[in-house]
Design an enzyme around this catalytic site. Sequence first.
Site, PDB file in Angstrom:
ATOM      1  N   GLY A  45       0.771  -1.237   0.000  1.00 56.64           N
ATOM      2  CA  GLY A  45       0.000   0.000   0.000  1.00 56.64           C
ATOM      3  C   GLY A  45       0.802   1.286   0.000  1.00 56.64           C
ATOM      4  N   ASP A  94      -5.213   2.241  10.444  1.00 49.58           N
ATOM      5  CA  ASP A  94      -6.650   2.058  10.650  1.00 49.58           C
ATOM      6  C   ASP A  94      -6.859   1.523  12.070  1.00 49.58           C
ATOM      7  OD1 ASP A  94      -9.358   1.781  10.099  1.00 49.58           O
ATOM      8  OD2 ASP A  94      -9.121  -0.132   9.072  1.00 49.58           O
ATOM      9  N   PHE A 141     -14.241   3.107   3.302  1.00 51.02           N
ATOM     10  CA  PHE A 141     -13.088   2.403   2.747  1.00 51.02           C
ATOM     11  C   PHE A 141     -12.615   3.164   1.513  1.00 51.02           C
ATOM     12  CE2 PHE A 141     -10.748  -0.878   0.506  1.00 51.02           C
ATOM     13  CZ  PHE A 141     -10.104  -1.542   1.533  1.00 51.02           C
ATOM     14  N   ASP A 185      -5.615  -0.291  -2.125  1.00 54.49           N
ATOM     15  CA  ASP A 185      -6.353  -1.187  -3.015  1.00 54.49           C
ATOM     16  C   ASP A 185      -7.698  -1.622  -2.450  1.00 54.49           C
ATOM     17  OD1 ASP A 185      -5.125  -2.875  -0.934  1.00 54.49           O
ATOM     18  OD2 ASP A 185      -5.921  -4.537  -2.122  1.00 54.49           O
TER      19      ASP A 185
HETATM   20  P1  IMP Z   1      -4.618  -1.666  10.283  1.00 54.18           P
HETATM   21  O1  IMP Z   1      -3.693  -2.790  10.589  1.00 54.18           O
HETATM   22  O2  IMP Z   1      -6.033  -1.977  10.658  1.00 54.18           O
HETATM   23  O3  IMP Z   1      -4.175  -0.331  10.809  1.00 54.18           O
HETATM   24  O4  IMP Z   1      -4.714  -1.562   8.734  1.00 54.18           O
HETATM   25  C1  IMP Z   1      -3.725  -1.108   7.993  1.00 54.18           C
HETATM   26  C2  IMP Z   1      -3.707  -1.764   6.634  1.00 54.18           C
HETATM   27  O5  IMP Z   1      -5.004  -2.103   6.142  1.00 54.18           O
HETATM   28  C3  IMP Z   1      -3.160  -0.731   5.706  1.00 54.18           C
HETATM   29  O6  IMP Z   1      -1.777  -0.928   5.531  1.00 54.18           O
HETATM   30  C4  IMP Z   1      -3.946  -0.949   4.444  1.00 54.18           C
HETATM   31  O7  IMP Z   1      -3.211  -1.800   3.577  1.00 54.18           O
HETATM   32  C5  IMP Z   1      -5.233  -1.636   4.840  1.00 54.18           C
HETATM   33  N1  IMP Z   1      -6.372  -0.686   4.865  1.00 54.18           N
HETATM   34  C6  IMP Z   1      -6.995  -0.166   5.945  1.00 54.18           C
HETATM   35  N2  IMP Z   1      -7.989   0.675   5.601  1.00 54.18           N
HETATM   36  C7  IMP Z   1      -7.996   0.690   4.259  1.00 54.18           C
HETATM   37  C8  IMP Z   1      -8.790   1.403   3.280  1.00 54.18           C
HETATM   38  O8  IMP Z   1      -9.698   2.209   3.558  1.00 54.18           O
HETATM   39  N3  IMP Z   1      -8.478   1.139   1.975  1.00 54.18           N
HETATM   40  C9  IMP Z   1      -7.491   0.285   1.592  1.00 54.18           C
HETATM   41  N4  IMP Z   1      -6.720  -0.375   2.461  1.00 54.18           N
HETATM   42  C10 IMP Z   1      -6.968  -0.172   3.781  1.00 54.18           C
HETATM   43 MG    MG Z   2      -1.021  -2.122   3.878  1.00 50.62          MG
END
Ligand code: IMP
Ligand code: MG
Length: 179
Positions: free
Chosen positions: A43, A102, A151, A158
């Site tokens: 990402g 996130d 999202f 992606d």
């Molecule tokens: P976390 O571990 O929940 O903080 O999520 C982080 C990972 O989830 C990021 O590196 C993204 O690859 C993916 N992600 C979280 N939210 C989104 C979104 O809205 N769109 C796309 N990818 C997301």
């Molecule tokens: Mg990611």
Amino acid sequence: MKNDVAKVLINEGQIRSKLQELSATLIHDYKDKDWTIIAILNGSLVFLADLIRLIPFPIRLDTIDAATYGDSTLPKGETKILRQFKLDIEDKHVLVIDDIVDTGSTLKRVLDDIKKYSPKSLKSCVLLNRSSRRRCDVKPEYCCFDVGDEFVVGYGLDYNNKYRNLPFIGVLKTECYHR
Ligand code: IMP
Ligand code: MG
């Protein structure tokens, strides 16, 4: 591809000017330091590519592959390190770069892992911050934009491994999330 987008949240001009601002801050903070960037795949790739080209001095660059999300818009529990970085970071100033924080699970897992290798300093930098869903205690030192619950895709982010190449950040039409 642009026909699949319901709305643009952050356009190319907004991204460009924010990156100028961020790079000025990073240049100030890392100027005379031996600086290593570790980017979380996939990402962060577009953000990383644009950001590092605004830095006028040498940077050591490596990547780490971590996954929390599968082919869905919902978290699937634990974060796994799928491929480790290779550079020696002991006593180095390390900055971790990701697309979005996130729940915080990915960033926390990666930061905890990197700490074991004794970097001189360790900070993180994200393009997007969604604080509404935070589960882990993690707060990036550098952050470009805050986003809400929707999202988002584009500029590296992606949905089902697609739309990373959109040049802006947007939300897809509902029907595209179920294809
Ligand atoms: P976390 O571990 O929940 O903080 O999520 C982080 C990972 O989830 C990021 O590196 C993204 O690859 C993916 N992600 C979280 N939210 C989104 C979104 O809205 N769109 C796309 N990818 C997301
Ligand atoms: Mg990611």
